[in-house]
Motif scaffolding. Structure first.
Motif, PDB file in Angstrom:
ATOM      1  N   ASP A 141       0.836  -1.203   0.000  1.00  0.00           N
ATOM      2  CA  ASP A 141       0.000   0.000   0.000  1.00  0.00           C
ATOM      3  C   ASP A 141       0.873   1.256   0.000  1.00  0.00           C
ATOM      4  OD1 ASP A 141      -2.678  -0.604  -0.195  1.00  0.00           O
ATOM      5  OD2 ASP A 141      -3.203   0.101   1.817  1.00  0.00           O
ATOM      6  N   GLY A 164      -6.762   5.426   2.128  1.00  0.00           N
ATOM      7  CA  GLY A 164      -6.757   4.634   0.901  1.00  0.00           C
ATOM      8  C   GLY A 164      -6.560   5.561  -0.286  1.00  0.00           C
ATOM      9  N   ALA A 207     -11.795   1.120  -5.870  1.00  0.00           N
ATOM     10  CA  ALA A 207     -11.512   2.206  -4.916  1.00  0.00           C
ATOM     11  C   ALA A 207     -11.374   1.747  -3.470  1.00  0.00           C
ATOM     12  CB  ALA A 207     -12.609   3.267  -5.030  1.00  0.00           C
ATOM     13  N   GLU A 265     -18.338  -1.867   1.100  1.00  0.00           N
ATOM     14  CA  GLU A 265     -17.169  -1.002   0.916  1.00  0.00           C
ATOM     15  C   GLU A 265     -17.580   0.325   0.273  1.00  0.00           C
ATOM     16  OE1 GLU A 265     -15.555  -3.052   2.963  1.00  0.00           O
ATOM     17  OE2 GLU A 265     -13.709  -2.459   1.955  1.00  0.00           O
ATOM     18  N   ASP A 279     -18.865  -2.448 -11.401  1.00  0.00           N
ATOM     19  CA  ASP A 279     -17.638  -3.111 -11.858  1.00  0.00           C
ATOM     20  C   ASP A 279     -16.739  -2.052 -12.510  1.00  0.00           C
ATOM     21  OD1 ASP A 279     -15.670  -4.472 -13.201  1.00  0.00           O
ATOM     22  OD2 ASP A 279     -17.025  -5.826 -14.252  1.00  0.00           O
TER      23      ASP A 279
HETATM   24  C1  LIG Z   1      -6.853  -3.615  -3.381  1.00  0.00           C
HETATM   25  S1  LIG Z   1      -8.425  -3.059  -2.941  1.00  0.00           S
HETATM   26  C2  LIG Z   1      -8.433  -1.383  -3.398  1.00  0.00           C
HETATM   27  C3  LIG Z   1      -7.624  -0.497  -2.544  1.00  0.00           C
HETATM   28  C4  LIG Z   1      -7.651   0.963  -2.931  1.00  0.00           C
HETATM   29  N1  LIG Z   1      -7.437   1.176  -4.343  1.00  0.00           N
HETATM   30  C5  LIG Z   1      -6.587   1.709  -2.150  1.00  0.00           C
HETATM   31  O1  LIG Z   1      -5.450   1.803  -2.641  1.00  0.00           O
HETATM   32  O2  LIG Z   1      -6.878   2.189  -1.058  1.00  0.00           O
HETATM   33  C6  LIG Z   1      -9.422  -3.761  -4.201  1.00  0.00           C
HETATM   34  C7  LIG Z   1     -10.890  -3.368  -4.100  1.00  0.00           C
HETATM   35  O3  LIG Z   1     -11.513  -3.711  -5.341  1.00  0.00           O
HETATM   36  C8  LIG Z   1     -12.839  -4.106  -5.074  1.00  0.00           C
HETATM   37  N2  LIG Z   1     -13.264  -4.820  -6.305  1.00  0.00           N
HETATM   38  C9  LIG Z   1     -13.081  -6.111  -6.640  1.00  0.00           C
HETATM   39  N3  LIG Z   1     -13.505  -6.341  -7.907  1.00  0.00           N
HETATM   40  C10 LIG Z   1     -13.960  -5.149  -8.384  1.00  0.00           C
HETATM   41  C11 LIG Z   1     -14.483  -4.712  -9.622  1.00  0.00           C
HETATM   42  N4  LIG Z   1     -14.639  -5.553 -10.644  1.00  0.00           N
HETATM   43  N5  LIG Z   1     -14.822  -3.428  -9.764  1.00  0.00           N
HETATM   44  C12 LIG Z   1     -14.680  -2.551  -8.739  1.00  0.00           C
HETATM   45  N6  LIG Z   1     -14.180  -2.901  -7.540  1.00  0.00           N
HETATM   46  C13 LIG Z   1     -13.805  -4.171  -7.355  1.00  0.00           C
HETATM   47  C14 LIG Z   1     -12.725  -4.911  -3.807  1.00  0.00           C
HETATM   48  O4  LIG Z   1     -13.958  -4.983  -3.145  1.00  0.00           O
HETATM   49  C15 LIG Z   1     -11.685  -4.104  -3.031  1.00  0.00           C
HETATM   50  O5  LIG Z   1     -12.290  -3.174  -2.186  1.00  0.00           O
END
Ligand SMILES: C[S@@+](CC[C@H](N)C(=O)[O-])C[C@H]1O[C@@H](n2cnc3c(N)ncnc32)[C@H](O)[C@@H]1O
Length: 296
Positions: free
Chosen positions: A14, A104, A42, A128, A156
């Motif tokens: 992160d 985040g 996000a 979330e 998505d």
């Molecule tokens: C690694 S985390 C994101 C962390 C964030 N970008 C940060 O740096 O603080 C991945 C997120 O993507 C979401 N997620 C999974 N598949 C997704 C999709 N197809 N579209 C949007 N969000 C998605 C998950 O629920 C999760 O909250």
């Protein structure tokens, strides 16, 4: 989906990702003209490191807390990108009820976006998304971004790119940060999304975060990426790769390292990265170091 980013919030990956994101936002803001920031995955915007999820693995101790633990003249000697990130985390923690907070990507972006910029934050999990909405309600008050320039979608993130691009500003930064629960699936989806973005806006700056679980798999994916993208003679995409790993690249610990590939990297970002990445690596992988770093 089982993925909960709260387990990993503030870990070394992160920190690597968020320092890079801030540097990219800063680079885009060098021009007055506004741009669109799209966060396709996000998350919840802000994480509570005192929560049961975060405390399970305490991954943040090897990431954000290690950086915040640097004090005095050592802190002042850090590259400005690391100081900038640390400063923002401290500013967040100075707010009421945020003593153990960790930002985040959406929260960090809101600190850097200007009145002429816009943001679209997409998260697929309802819980979330609701948490993100709440976090952004507070964050936007302290941000230069106007509320009508901020869109939050429960959707998505890959599918929504078609709706948001090309954008009127013709300048965009897209962060693709999927969970990689299905590693091969997300590698493939991220490459397809990058192709779609470049088809719509060849000059878009795209930052794809990826895990280094086995360095051979990531190297293979990266090598195949250019051939999967549209071939535009007028705008041949440039690639910048940034990696930091804290275990040998092929151990079976789970997450050996963190990588980001930036398509169409802004001017001078590679030079700056050569400066901040070794400093970040030294911090995250103290002696005797088991990992390494790479900018290419
Ligand atoms: C690694 S985390 C994101 C962390 C964030 N970008 C940060 O740096 O603080 C991945 C997120 O993507 C979401 N997620 C999974 N598949 C997704 C999709 N197809 N579209 C949007 N969000 C998605 C998950 O629920 C999760 O909250």
């Amino acid at each position: 989906m089982k993925y909960r980013h709260a387990f990993h919030a503030g870990n070394f990956a992160d920190v690597h990702k968020h320092v890079t994101l801030l540097a990219l936002l800063g680079a885009l803001a060098r021009k007055d003209k506004g741009f669109l920031f799209v966060d396709t995955h996000a998350g919840r915007g802000c994480y509570d490191l005192a929560s049961a999820d975060a405390r399970k693995g305490e991954e943040f101790r090897g990431g954000v807390e290690r950086l915040l633990g640097v004090g005095g003249s050592d802190a002042r000697a850090l590259p400005e990108e690391l100081q900038d990130y640390a400063h923002l985390v401290r500013a967040l923690r100075n707010q009421p009820h945020a003593r153990h907070a960790c930002p985040g990507s959406p929260w960090l972006a809101l600190q850097r976006l200007r009145a002429q910029d816009r943001a679209v934050l997409i998260e697929t999990q309802q819980s979330e998304h609701v948490a993100l909405r709440e976090a952004m309600r507070d964050a936007v008050r302290n941000s230069a971004v106007t509320a009508n320039h901020l869109v939050l979608e429960c959707a998505d993130g890959y599918a929504r790119l078609k709706h948001w691009l090309p954008n009127v500003e013709r300048r965009a930064l897209v962060l693709i940060d999927p969970p990689y629960e299905d590693t091969r699936g997300d590698f493939s989806a991220a490459a397809n999304a990058t192709a779609e973005i470049l088809k719509r806006l060849p000059t878009a700056v795209i930052a794809i975060w990826y895990p280094i679980k086995d360095g051979r798999d990531t190297d293979q994916w990266l090598a195949s990426l250019p051939s999967r993208l549209p071939q535009d003679a007028a705008h041949p995409p440039q690639f910048l790769q940034s990696e930091v790993w804290i275990h040998p690249r092929d151990t079976r610990v789970g997450l050996n390292g963190s990588g980001i590939v930036i398509v169409n990297p802004p001017w001078q970002i590679a030079e700056r990265m050569q400066h901040w990445l070794p400093a970040l690596h030294a911090l995250l992988d103290p002696a005797p170091a088991r990992g390494g770093w790479r900018v290419r």
